[in-house]
Write a protein that holds these residues in place. Structure first.
Motif, PDB file in Angstrom:
ATOM      1  N   PRO A  53       6.788 -19.218  42.723  1.00 24.24           N
ATOM      2  CA  PRO A  53       6.782 -20.681  42.872  1.00 24.24           C
ATOM      3  C   PRO A  53       6.759 -21.240  44.254  1.00 24.24           C
ATOM      4  CG  PRO A  53       8.943 -19.579  41.876  1.00 24.24           C
ATOM      5  CD  PRO A  53       7.901 -18.494  42.063  1.00 24.24           C
ATOM      6  N   MET A  54       7.448 -20.328  45.238  1.00 20.65           N
ATOM      7  CA  MET A  54       6.976 -20.640  46.583  1.00 20.65           C
ATOM      8  C   MET A  54       5.833 -21.002  47.170  1.00 20.65           C
ATOM      9  SD  MET A  54       9.980 -21.637  46.967  1.00 20.65           S
ATOM     10  CE  MET A  54      10.885 -21.556  45.680  1.00 20.65           C
ATOM     11  N   ILE A  55       4.718 -20.166  46.474  1.00 16.28           N
ATOM     12  CA  ILE A  55       3.313 -20.286  46.799  1.00 16.28           C
ATOM     13  C   ILE A  55       2.852 -21.556  46.452  1.00 16.28           C
ATOM     14  CG2 ILE A  55       1.103 -19.271  46.184  1.00 16.28           C
ATOM     15  CD1 ILE A  55       2.331 -16.530  46.518  1.00 16.28           C
ATOM     16  N   GLU A  56       3.442 -22.137  45.254  1.00 12.40           N
ATOM     17  CA  GLU A  56       3.292 -23.316  44.897  1.00 12.40           C
ATOM     18  C   GLU A  56       3.634 -24.635  46.119  1.00 12.40           C
ATOM     19  OE1 GLU A  56       4.229 -24.719  40.916  1.00 12.40           O
ATOM     20  OE2 GLU A  56       4.237 -26.833  41.558  1.00 12.40           O
ATOM     21  N   VAL A  57       4.860 -24.258  46.570  1.00 12.28           N
ATOM     22  CA  VAL A  57       5.405 -25.306  47.373  1.00 12.28           C
ATOM     23  C   VAL A  57       4.646 -25.324  48.801  1.00 12.28           C
ATOM     24  CG1 VAL A  57       7.476 -25.821  48.997  1.00 12.28           C
ATOM     25  CG2 VAL A  57       7.930 -25.082  46.520  1.00 12.28           C
ATOM     26  N   ILE A  58       4.278 -23.914  49.095  1.00  8.20           N
ATOM     27  CA  ILE A  58       3.422 -23.930  50.467  1.00  8.20           C
ATOM     28  C   ILE A  58       2.005 -24.406  50.355  1.00  8.20           C
ATOM     29  CG2 ILE A  58       2.505 -22.044  52.095  1.00  8.20           C
ATOM     30  CD1 ILE A  58       5.038 -20.142  51.512  1.00  8.20           C
ATOM     31  N   THR A  59       1.400 -24.144  49.205  1.00  8.34           N
ATOM     32  CA  THR A  59       0.291 -24.794  48.993  1.00  8.34           C
ATOM     33  C   THR A  59       0.499 -26.229  49.140  1.00  8.34           C
ATOM     34  OG1 THR A  59      -0.402 -22.638  47.518  1.00  8.34           O
ATOM     35  CG2 THR A  59      -1.734 -24.746  47.480  1.00  8.34           C
ATOM     36  N   GLU A  60       1.075 -26.631  48.555  1.00  8.61           N
ATOM     37  CA  GLU A  60       1.268 -28.041  48.457  1.00  8.61           C
ATOM     38  C   GLU A  60       1.414 -28.754  49.835  1.00  8.61           C
ATOM     39  OE1 GLU A  60       4.189 -29.281  45.876  1.00  8.61           O
ATOM     40  OE2 GLU A  60       3.352 -31.224  45.374  1.00  8.61           O
ATOM     41  N   GLN A  61       1.737 -28.135  50.970  1.00  9.52           N
ATOM     42  CA  GLN A  61       2.143 -28.319  52.142  1.00  9.52           C
ATOM     43  C   GLN A  61       0.922 -28.400  53.074  1.00  9.52           C
ATOM     44  OE1 GLN A  61       4.850 -29.962  53.769  1.00  9.52           O
ATOM     45  NE2 GLN A  61       5.460 -30.161  51.632  1.00  9.52           N
ATOM     46  N   TYR A  62       0.026 -27.344  52.801  1.00  6.42           N
ATOM     47  CA  TYR A  62      -1.052 -26.925  53.866  1.00  6.42           C
ATOM     48  C   TYR A  62      -2.422 -27.105  53.223  1.00  6.42           C
ATOM     49  CZ  TYR A  62       2.526 -25.087  56.835  1.00  6.42           C
ATOM     50  OH  TYR A  62       3.597 -24.718  57.937  1.00  6.42           O
ATOM     51  N   ALA A  63      -2.744 -27.470  51.915  1.00  4.37           N
ATOM     52  CA  ALA A  63      -3.933 -27.685  51.321  1.00  4.37           C
ATOM     53  C   ALA A  63      -4.558 -28.869  51.764  1.00  4.37           C
ATOM     54  CB  ALA A  63      -3.944 -27.734  49.776  1.00  4.37           C
ATOM     55  N   GLN A  64      -5.711 -28.890  52.289  1.00  2.00           N
ATOM     56  CA  GLN A  64      -6.449 -29.967  53.018  1.00  2.00           C
ATOM     57  C   GLN A  64      -7.574 -30.628  52.284  1.00  2.00           C
ATOM     58  OE1 GLN A  64      -7.624 -28.907  57.072  1.00  2.00           O
ATOM     59  NE2 GLN A  64      -5.901 -27.583  57.189  1.00  2.00           N
ATOM     60  N   PRO A  65      -7.672 -31.698  52.243  1.00  2.00           N
ATOM     61  CA  PRO A  65      -8.726 -32.410  51.489  1.00  2.00           C
ATOM     62  C   PRO A  65     -10.059 -31.723  51.740  1.00  2.00           C
ATOM     63  CG  PRO A  65      -7.833 -34.138  52.589  1.00  2.00           C
ATOM     64  CD  PRO A  65      -7.210 -32.786  53.060  1.00  2.00           C
ATOM     65  N   GLY A  66     -10.854 -31.590  50.591  1.00  2.00           N
ATOM     66  CA  GLY A  66     -12.345 -30.925  50.713  1.00  2.00           C
ATOM     67  C   GLY A  66     -12.336 -29.651  51.126  1.00  2.00           C
ATOM     68  N   SER A  67     -11.283 -28.549  51.094  1.00  5.72           N
ATOM     69  CA  SER A  67     -11.278 -27.372  51.764  1.00  5.72           C
ATOM     70  C   SER A  67     -11.162 -26.488  50.324  1.00  5.72           C
ATOM     71  CB  SER A  67      -9.863 -27.162  52.435  1.00  5.72           C
ATOM     72  OG  SER A  67      -8.872 -27.212  51.464  1.00  5.72           O
ATOM     73  N   ARG A  68     -11.337 -25.019  51.006  1.00 10.87           N
ATOM     74  CA  ARG A  68     -11.278 -23.959  49.924  1.00 10.87           C
ATOM     75  C   ARG A  68      -9.983 -23.313  49.734  1.00 10.87           C
ATOM     76  NH1 ARG A  68     -16.751 -20.813  50.515  1.00 10.87           N
ATOM     77  NH2 ARG A  68     -18.121 -22.524  50.151  1.00 10.87           N
ATOM     78  N   CYS A  69      -9.316 -22.989  48.744  1.00  8.45           N
ATOM     79  CA  CYS A  69      -8.053 -22.141  48.800  1.00  8.45           C
ATOM     80  C   CYS A  69      -8.431 -20.736  48.170  1.00  8.45           C
ATOM     81  CB  CYS A  69      -7.091 -22.784  47.903  1.00  8.45           C
ATOM     82  SG  CYS A  69      -6.346 -24.442  48.787  1.00  8.45           S
ATOM     83  N   TYR A  70      -7.960 -19.583  48.714  1.00  7.17           N
ATOM     84  CA  TYR A  70      -8.456 -18.188  48.014  1.00  7.17           C
ATOM     85  C   TYR A  70      -7.215 -17.695  47.796  1.00  7.17           C
ATOM     86  CZ  TYR A  70     -13.177 -18.895  50.547  1.00  7.17           C
ATOM     87  OH  TYR A  70     -14.255 -19.194  50.819  1.00  7.17           O
TER      88      TYR A  70
END
Ligand code: GEK
Length: 257
Positions: A53-70
């Motif tokens: 669940p913390m991966i969700e929290v961290i992703t919420e903080q750092y995901a950028q518009p128009g980017s890719r997440c792996y």
């Protein structure tokens, strides 16, 4: 806007894979492991049920518009789904990679059950060969430890090069300790954790034999030095339970360069 509802936890088949006296073969992520995987990882990795669940929290903080997440080494997609639920920025793409076809087949099923609609691309391929670019969040949740140690620096440099300014790598690993005394204490506590979760002494020792040539842990200092050398600016340990650690490696923001 209310967030889409998470699917209920995958049906858990109890892991009894190492409950026999037969000399175990080297551990592989085959169909028998994929079948029991949610139960195996939950009962074997201290902190796993907190880290997801913390991966969700961290992703919420750092995901950028128009980017890719792996999610590299996605297994059945627990981290992939956490990332999917954490992404609130527009036009993001989410990619899960695993070289075990048994894992990817089941992962597809769990992704389909989830009612978040962000598209997920699953690639059944070696993460050492997978194409990376325009990344804001990359996760290696207990996967780097299975990669040939000689290839780890090259992989991390490739991830750092593919990461946007201000983007991150979430790296979770089993670690070893320089001090023999600390190594012994933390290993004993890890085995106590497994016992408390219902594994017998036979199962603990058989799994240890099966995995020792396959999972090669390194020290926290080695991880930090290699992440900095790869091109990340900051490395923060955000979680540790016994000999299991999760780090956040952060790429410099352009404004601070
Ligand atoms: C989770 N992240 O639930 N290329 C692609 N996949 C690989 C490679 C490789 N070279 N080596 C190993 N894997 C998940 C848990 S499990 C951790 C990750 C564990 C894959 C392998 O097939 C397996 O599915 C995964 O990495 C490691 O958050 O079992 O302790």
């Amino acid at each position: 806007m209310t967030k889409p509802r998470r699917p209920s936890a995958p049906e858990q088949v109890t892991d009894r894979l190492f409950a026999t006296e037969r000399r175990p073969e080297d551990f592989r992520f085959d169909a028998s492991v994929a079948r029991v995987f949610p139960d195996m990882i939950r009962r074997s990795v201290p902190g796993y049920t907190t880290i997801i669940p913390m991966i969700e929290v961290i992703t919420e903080q750092y995901a950028q518009p128009g980017s890719r997440c792996y999610d590299l080494g996605c297994s059945l997609g627990a981290s992939t789904l956490a990332m999917r639920h954490g992404i609130s920025q527009p036009d993001c793409t989410l990619i899960g990679v695993d070289n075990s076809s048994a894992m990817i087949e089941r992962c597809e099923h769990y992704i389909a059950l989830d009612d978040n609609t962000l598209p997920v691309t699953l690639r059944c391929e070696d993460l050492l060969d997978t194409e990376l670019g325009n990344a804001s969040v990359t996760t290696l949740n207990f996967t780097l430890q299975f990669v040939d140690p000689d290839k780890r620096a090259g992989l991390l440099s490739r991830i750092a090069d593919a990461t946007l300014p201000g983007g991150v790598l979430i790296l979770s690993e089993k670690i070893r300790f320089e001090s023999a005394t600390e190594q012994a204490i933390q290993t004993r506590l890890h085995h106590e954790f497994k016992r408390a979760n219902g594994y017998s002494d036979l199962e603990i020792s058989q799994k240890r034999t099966a995995i020792e040539q396959v999972l090669i842990p390194e020290t926290l200092a080695a991880h930090k030095a290699r992440l900095l050398a790869a091109g990340f600016e900051q490395v923060v340990v955000w979680y540790q339970c016994f000999n299991f650690v999760s780090m956040l490696a952060i790429k410099a923001d352009q404004s601070t360069e």
